[in-house]
Design an enzyme around this catalytic site. Structure first.
Site, PDB file in Angstrom:
ATOM      1  N   ARG A 136     -10.666 -10.788 -11.842  1.00 19.13           N
ATOM      2  CA  ARG A 136      -9.686 -10.403 -12.617  1.00 19.13           C
ATOM      3  C   ARG A 136      -8.372 -11.242 -12.768  1.00 19.13           C
ATOM      4  NH1 ARG A 136      -6.346  -7.351  -7.471  1.00 19.13           N
ATOM      5  NH2 ARG A 136      -4.848  -6.847  -9.095  1.00 19.13           N
ATOM      6  N   ARG A 137      -7.433 -10.862 -13.428  1.00 20.69           N
ATOM      7  CA  ARG A 137      -6.269 -11.785 -13.486  1.00 20.69           C
ATOM      8  C   ARG A 137      -6.693 -13.185 -14.207  1.00 20.69           C
ATOM      9  NH1 ARG A 137      -3.116 -10.859  -7.766  1.00 20.69           N
ATOM     10  NH2 ARG A 137      -1.940  -9.123  -8.590  1.00 20.69           N
ATOM     11  N   HIS A 195       0.707  -1.282   0.130  1.00 21.98           N
ATOM     12  CA  HIS A 195      -0.019  -0.054  -0.001  1.00 21.98           C
ATOM     13  C   HIS A 195       0.935   1.214   0.094  1.00 21.98           C
ATOM     14  CE1 HIS A 195      -3.702   2.011  -0.533  1.00 21.98           C
ATOM     15  NE2 HIS A 195      -3.405   2.883   0.447  1.00 21.98           N
ATOM     16  N   HIS A 224     -10.081   0.262 -10.714  1.00 21.16           N
ATOM     17  CA  HIS A 224      -9.553   1.190  -9.903  1.00 21.16           C
ATOM     18  C   HIS A 224      -8.165   1.574 -10.134  1.00 21.16           C
ATOM     19  CE1 HIS A 224      -8.449   2.871  -6.154  1.00 21.16           C
ATOM     20  NE2 HIS A 224      -7.593   2.049  -5.755  1.00 21.16           N
ATOM     21  N   PHE A 225      -7.362   0.625 -10.406  1.00 23.02           N
ATOM     22  CA  PHE A 225      -5.951   0.916 -10.153  1.00 23.02           C
ATOM     23  C   PHE A 225      -5.427   1.511 -11.620  1.00 23.02           C
ATOM     24  CE2 PHE A 225      -4.936  -3.605 -10.354  1.00 23.02           C
ATOM     25  CZ  PHE A 225      -4.221  -3.698 -11.820  1.00 23.02           C
ATOM     26  N   HIS A 226      -6.461   1.349 -12.572  1.00 21.42           N
ATOM     27  CA  HIS A 226      -5.957   2.097 -13.812  1.00 21.42           C
ATOM     28  C   HIS A 226      -6.430   3.516 -13.873  1.00 21.42           C
ATOM     29  CE1 HIS A 226      -4.873  -1.998 -15.402  1.00 21.42           C
ATOM     30  NE2 HIS A 226      -4.201  -1.195 -16.266  1.00 21.42           N
ATOM     31  N   TYR A 274       1.538   4.981  -2.631  1.00 24.30           N
ATOM     32  CA  TYR A 274       1.679   6.418  -2.293  1.00 24.30           C
ATOM     33  C   TYR A 274       2.900   6.919  -2.805  1.00 24.30           C
ATOM     34  CZ  TYR A 274      -2.863   6.023  -0.140  1.00 24.30           C
ATOM     35  OH  TYR A 274      -3.840   5.787   0.079  1.00 24.30           O
TER      36      TYR A 274
HETATM   37 FE1  HAS Z   1      -6.117   1.813  -4.108  1.00 22.32          FE
HETATM   38  C1  HAS Z   1      -6.418  -1.828  -4.515  1.00 22.32           C
HETATM   39  C2  HAS Z   1      -7.995   1.821  -1.389  1.00 22.32           C
HETATM   40  C3  HAS Z   1      -5.650   5.043  -3.803  1.00 22.32           C
HETATM   41  C4  HAS Z   1      -3.480   1.581  -6.397  1.00 22.32           C
HETATM   42  N1  HAS Z   1      -5.039   0.276  -5.398  1.00 22.32           N
HETATM   43  C5  HAS Z   1      -5.345  -1.076  -5.424  1.00 22.32           C
HETATM   44  C6  HAS Z   1      -4.358  -1.787  -6.246  1.00 22.32           C
HETATM   45  C7  HAS Z   1      -3.512  -0.879  -6.494  1.00 22.32           C
HETATM   46  C8  HAS Z   1      -4.109   0.381  -6.283  1.00 22.32           C
HETATM   47  C9  HAS Z   1      -2.516  -0.986  -7.839  1.00 22.32           C
HETATM   48  O1  HAS Z   1      -9.318  -0.621   0.548  1.00 22.32           O
HETATM   49  C10 HAS Z   1      -4.531  -3.148  -6.446  1.00 22.32           C
HETATM   50  C11 HAS Z   1      -3.601  -4.090  -5.692  1.00 22.32           C
HETATM   51  C12 HAS Z   1      -3.769  -5.428  -6.180  1.00 22.32           C
HETATM   52  O2  HAS Z   1      -3.010  -5.824  -7.187  1.00 22.32           O
HETATM   53  O3  HAS Z   1      -4.268  -6.335  -5.637  1.00 22.32           O
HETATM   54  N2  HAS Z   1      -6.653   3.108  -2.971  1.00 22.32           N
HETATM   55  C13 HAS Z   1      -7.536   2.783  -1.882  1.00 22.32           C
HETATM   56  C14 HAS Z   1      -7.923   4.213  -0.973  1.00 22.32           C
HETATM   57  C15 HAS Z   1      -7.146   4.900  -1.668  1.00 22.32           C
HETATM   58  C16 HAS Z   1      -6.583   4.456  -2.861  1.00 22.32           C
HETATM   59  C17 HAS Z   1      -8.574   4.126   0.062  1.00 22.32           C
HETATM   60  N3  HAS Z   1      -4.880   3.059  -5.066  1.00 22.32           N
HETATM   61  C18 HAS Z   1      -4.827   4.387  -4.715  1.00 22.32           C
HETATM   62  C19 HAS Z   1      -3.695   5.184  -5.547  1.00 22.32           C
HETATM   63  C20 HAS Z   1      -3.261   4.175  -6.172  1.00 22.32           C
HETATM   64  C21 HAS Z   1      -3.981   2.922  -5.805  1.00 22.32           C
HETATM   65  C22 HAS Z   1      -3.684   6.567  -5.491  1.00 22.32           C
HETATM   66  C23 HAS Z   1      -2.068   4.161  -7.228  1.00 22.32           C
HETATM   67  C24 HAS Z   1      -1.443   5.292  -7.239  1.00 22.32           C
HETATM   68  N4  HAS Z   1      -6.878   0.227  -3.141  1.00 22.32           N
HETATM   69  C25 HAS Z   1      -7.555   0.297  -2.038  1.00 22.32           C
HETATM   70  C26 HAS Z   1      -8.194  -1.004  -1.550  1.00 22.32           C
HETATM   71  C27 HAS Z   1      -7.945  -1.833  -2.445  1.00 22.32           C
HETATM   72  C28 HAS Z   1      -6.926  -1.226  -3.437  1.00 22.32           C
HETATM   73  C29 HAS Z   1      -8.927  -1.254  -0.400  1.00 22.32           C
HETATM   74  C30 HAS Z   1      -7.844  -3.432  -2.265  1.00 22.32           C
HETATM   75  C31 HAS Z   1      -8.998  -3.905  -3.145  1.00 22.32           C
HETATM   76  C32 HAS Z   1      -8.844  -5.319  -3.212  1.00 22.32           C
HETATM   77  O4  HAS Z   1     -10.058  -5.924  -2.537  1.00 22.32           O
HETATM   78  O5  HAS Z   1      -7.995  -6.113  -3.596  1.00 22.32           O
HETATM   79  C33 HAS Z   1      -7.180   6.587  -1.306  1.00 22.32           C
HETATM   80  O6  HAS Z   1      -5.796   7.072  -1.284  1.00 22.32           O
HETATM   81  C34 HAS Z   1      -7.964   7.416  -2.311  1.00 22.32           C
HETATM   82  C35 HAS Z   1      -8.055   8.823  -1.616  1.00 22.32           C
HETATM   83  C36 HAS Z   1      -8.593   9.841  -2.948  1.00 22.32           C
HETATM   84  C37 HAS Z   1      -9.381  10.754  -2.876  1.00 22.32           C
HETATM   85  C38 HAS Z   1      -9.680  11.589  -4.036  1.00 22.32           C
HETATM   86  C39 HAS Z   1      -8.985  13.151  -4.010  1.00 22.32           C
HETATM   87  C40 HAS Z   1      -9.159  13.645  -5.299  1.00 22.32           C
HETATM   88  C41 HAS Z   1      -8.037  14.367  -5.835  1.00 22.32           C
HETATM   89  C42 HAS Z   1      -8.507  15.166  -7.224  1.00 22.32           C
HETATM   90  C43 HAS Z   1      -8.959  16.714  -7.031  1.00 22.32           C
HETATM   91  C44 HAS Z   1      -9.366  17.114  -8.380  1.00 22.32           C
HETATM   92  C45 HAS Z   1      -8.995  18.281  -8.767  1.00 22.32           C
HETATM   93  C46 HAS Z   1      -9.409  18.928 -10.318  1.00 22.32           C
HETATM   94  C47 HAS Z   1      -8.471  19.370  -8.025  1.00 22.32           C
HETATM   95  C48 HAS Z   1      -9.906  11.007  -1.633  1.00 22.32           C
HETATM   96  C49 HAS Z   1      -6.707  14.980  -5.012  1.00 22.32           C
HETATM   97  C50 HAS Z   1     -10.957  19.182 -10.135  1.00 22.32           C
HETATM   98  C51 HAS Z   1     -11.278  20.259 -11.271  1.00 22.32           C
HETATM   99  C52 HAS Z   1     -12.512  20.515 -11.735  1.00 22.32           C
HETATM  100  C53 HAS Z   1     -12.909  21.439 -12.501  1.00 22.32           C
HETATM  101  C54 HAS Z   1     -13.688  19.481 -11.196  1.00 22.32           C
END
Ligand code: HAS
Length: 549
Positions: free
Chosen positions: A439-440, A223, A374-376, A227
């Protein structure tokens, strides 16, 4: 600011470029494998010469998720340090080269084993899948090489602090060091499972491993790994994007706080990848789910900071109304637009992450292709498009060339085609996942699964999206080659923003490393000690005692 600080030294530039060459060659190889995968999954294509789906899936995952990212991040962070803390000393630059060659030798070893079909174990290399020992040795070298480089980054920061007592470290340098420290702590987990379990097991020195322990050590690393990928993108959003749009950073303090929160909360959360696994008490899973929600907070802070940056700039240009500032943003500048598409993707990507982390909902999506969707969105759009956006000015800055209007236009087309391709591919993956699509797994493994027919339209949509993404990768490679070798000679800026005049000076507490590393270690010990002891004490027959196998 003196010239020496605004332009990266030529020798530093050469070292950074070496990292970027490996990153973009990886993109070419990994991208091709990605295309082959979606075609196989559509059921319309079979791989020639007995090449297995799992072999190309392993190449795709290892080369993109582990190799491209690590080389890009280390190169970019060295560039950021050289730009903001001053030219690297000869010793630090040599450390950077030593790290580079160690990682490259490791990559070649691991890649050779995968290509020989001796290591089709996917990028997570879970036991009991077993690879040739040279694959694990290769990965060990990649990690050791990255440690050498990260040590060089920390040394550059320490040197700057000694020369500038009492001053806060330059923001980009500070951020690079947080990411390096996060990496040191996180990789201890993967190093432990590889050195004490997988290597001895693959060499035949022991005949079994404690699978629960190895998966736990992997996700202790896995995890924070995400980050480690994300923080360089946030470096660009907080510090580079405000300068590119002509505005100022919203708050230096907020950026530092967000990075420290990532350090503290990104590690003790690995169980959210193991929510459906037996052998872990639900109470500890629950605690790690709470901590997972804590690690979303610095991302929400980042979203706030980005909105504030855009709005402040827009209003300074006369924008009116709630969203009038959107029109004032420089949409025809690829250095802004390409990472911005990445930001937009992080809205659904982040929501998906929160769904995954919600214990009960995880049971619906776990191990379905929803997770791949999700991760794409996260790594393969938010993060990678930000990296591309960085490369579009960093490469010409390093090679003494310029991003021409033509290449700028092509770069915007690249970002937009990526968005279109990924909307098809990742959208269809999420939908198929909700219908239970695994998946996979290759198409041929579905057998007589009654739902398999329902999945077909989504798999075709994934193939269409994957093909568009592959075209986008080709555009990206054309731009990279142009900027590295053919673009006209000139000076391209390395944009670094100043904080807004209304922002407070960052507190020295942010550089109290003993405090932050101490809190991080305490939280890790709290979240992992008891469940880890349980796993060893209650190991299945043959894996009793304190042995890890
Ligand atoms: Fe994830 C699985 C939970 C973030 C990557 N994640 C994965 C896997 C990968 C991955 C590679 O809880 C698969 C692993 C595998 O092969 O099994 N993930 C989270 C959570 C977050 C999260 C809670 N993941 C990421 C990030 C990744 C990433 C970042 C890569 C870089 N993930 C999971 C969980 C799994 C998981 C479970 C396991 C699933 C399972 O069952 O196997 C958090 O960090 C997300 C927080 C993000 C936010 C969004 C903030 C938005 C922003 C954009 C603002 C936009 C603007 C533009 C300013 C709260 C900052 C707007 C402008 C306008 C004009 C509208």
């Amino acid at each position: 600011m003196s010239k020496a600080l605004t332009k990266i030294d030529r020798k530093d530039a050469k070292m950074v470029m070496a990292h970027l060459y490996v990153a973009f060659v990886s993109l070419a190889i990994g991208g091709l494998c990605g295309l082959l995968q979606v075609l196989v999954r559509s059921g319309k294509v079979q791989l020639p010469a007995g090449i297995s789906y799992y072999q190309i899936l392993t190449v795709h995952g290892v080369i993109l998720a582990l190799v491209l990212t690590t080389f890009f991040i280390i190169g970019f962070q060295f560039a950021a340090i050289s730009r903001t803390a001053g030219t690297l000393s000869n010793g630090i630059r040599k450390t950077g080269w030593a790290g580079f060659w160690t990682m490259l030798i490791g990559t070649v070893l691991a890649a050779t084993m995968i290509l020989l079909n001796e290591a089709s174990v996917l990028y997570t290399f879970y036991a009991p899948l077993q690879a040739h020992f040279l694959f694990y040795l290769g990965l060990t070298l990649v990690v050791v090489g990255s440690w050498i480089s990260c040590a060089g980054m920390v040394a550059a920061y320490v040197k700057w602090r000694k020369a500038n007592p009492g001053k806060p470290g330059p923001l980009l340098t500070f951020m690079s060091v947080v990411n390096a420290v996060l990496w040191f702590i996180a990789t201890l987990g993967v190093a432990a499972t590889v050195l004490f379990q997988l290597l001895p097991w693959s060499m035949g020195l022991v005949d079994r491993v404690n699978v629960a322990v190895s998966r736990t050590l992997f996700w202790y690393f896995g995890h924070p790994l995400v980050y480690f990928w994300l923080l360089p993108a946030y470096m660009c959003w907080y510090v580079i994007i405000p300068k590119v749009i002509g505005g100022k950073m919203f708050s230096d303090t907020m950026a530092r706080l967000a990075f420290i929160l990532f350090l503290i909360f990104s590690i003790p959360v690995g169980f959210h990848h193991q929510l459906v696994e037996p052998g872990i008490d639900p109470a500890w899973k629950f605690i790690q789910v709470i901590l997972t929600f804590m690690v979303a907070i610095p991302s929400l802070m980042t979203a706030f900071a980005m909105f504030a940056t855009f709005e402040l700039y827009g209003r300074s240009q006369g924008a009116k109304g709630l969203f009038g500032w959107v029109k004032k943003l420089p949409w025809n500048d690829a250095r802004f637009t390409v990472p911005f598409i990445g930001m937009l993707a992080f809205i659904p990507g982040g929501i998906g992450g929160l769904i995954n982390a919600s214990h009960q909902l995880n049971a619906v999506v776990h191990n379905t292709i929803w997770v791949t969707g999700h991760f794409h969105l996260t790594i393969a759009t938010t993060v990678i498009l930000t990296y591309f956006g960085v490369a579009y000015w960093l490469v010409p800055h390093l090679t003494g060339r310029v991003l021409t209007k033509k290449m700028n236009r092509l770069a915007i087309i690249q970002g937009v085609t990526w968005a279109v391709g990924m909307t098809f591919m990742s959208g269809a993956m999420h939908a198929e996942g909700l219908l239970g699509g695994p998946r996979r797994s290759a198409f041929s493994t579905y057998g007589d699964a009654p739902q398999a027919l329902e999945w077909i339209p989504y798999q075709i949509a994934q193939a269409v999206g994957g093909a568009i993404l592959f075209l986008s990768i080709i555009l990206c490679l054309i731009i990279f080659i142009n900027l590295a070798f053919f673009a006209p000679k000139g000076e391209e800026e390395f944009p670094v923003s100043e904080a807004s005049e209304h922002a407070a000076q960052p507190s020295p507490v942010f550089e109290n490393w003993k405090l932050w590393v101490g809190i991080t270690a305490a939280l890790i010990l709290f979240a992992y000690t008891i469940p880890f002891i349980d796993m060893i004490q209650n190991a299945p027959p043959g894996a009793k005692g304190f042995k890890l196998w």
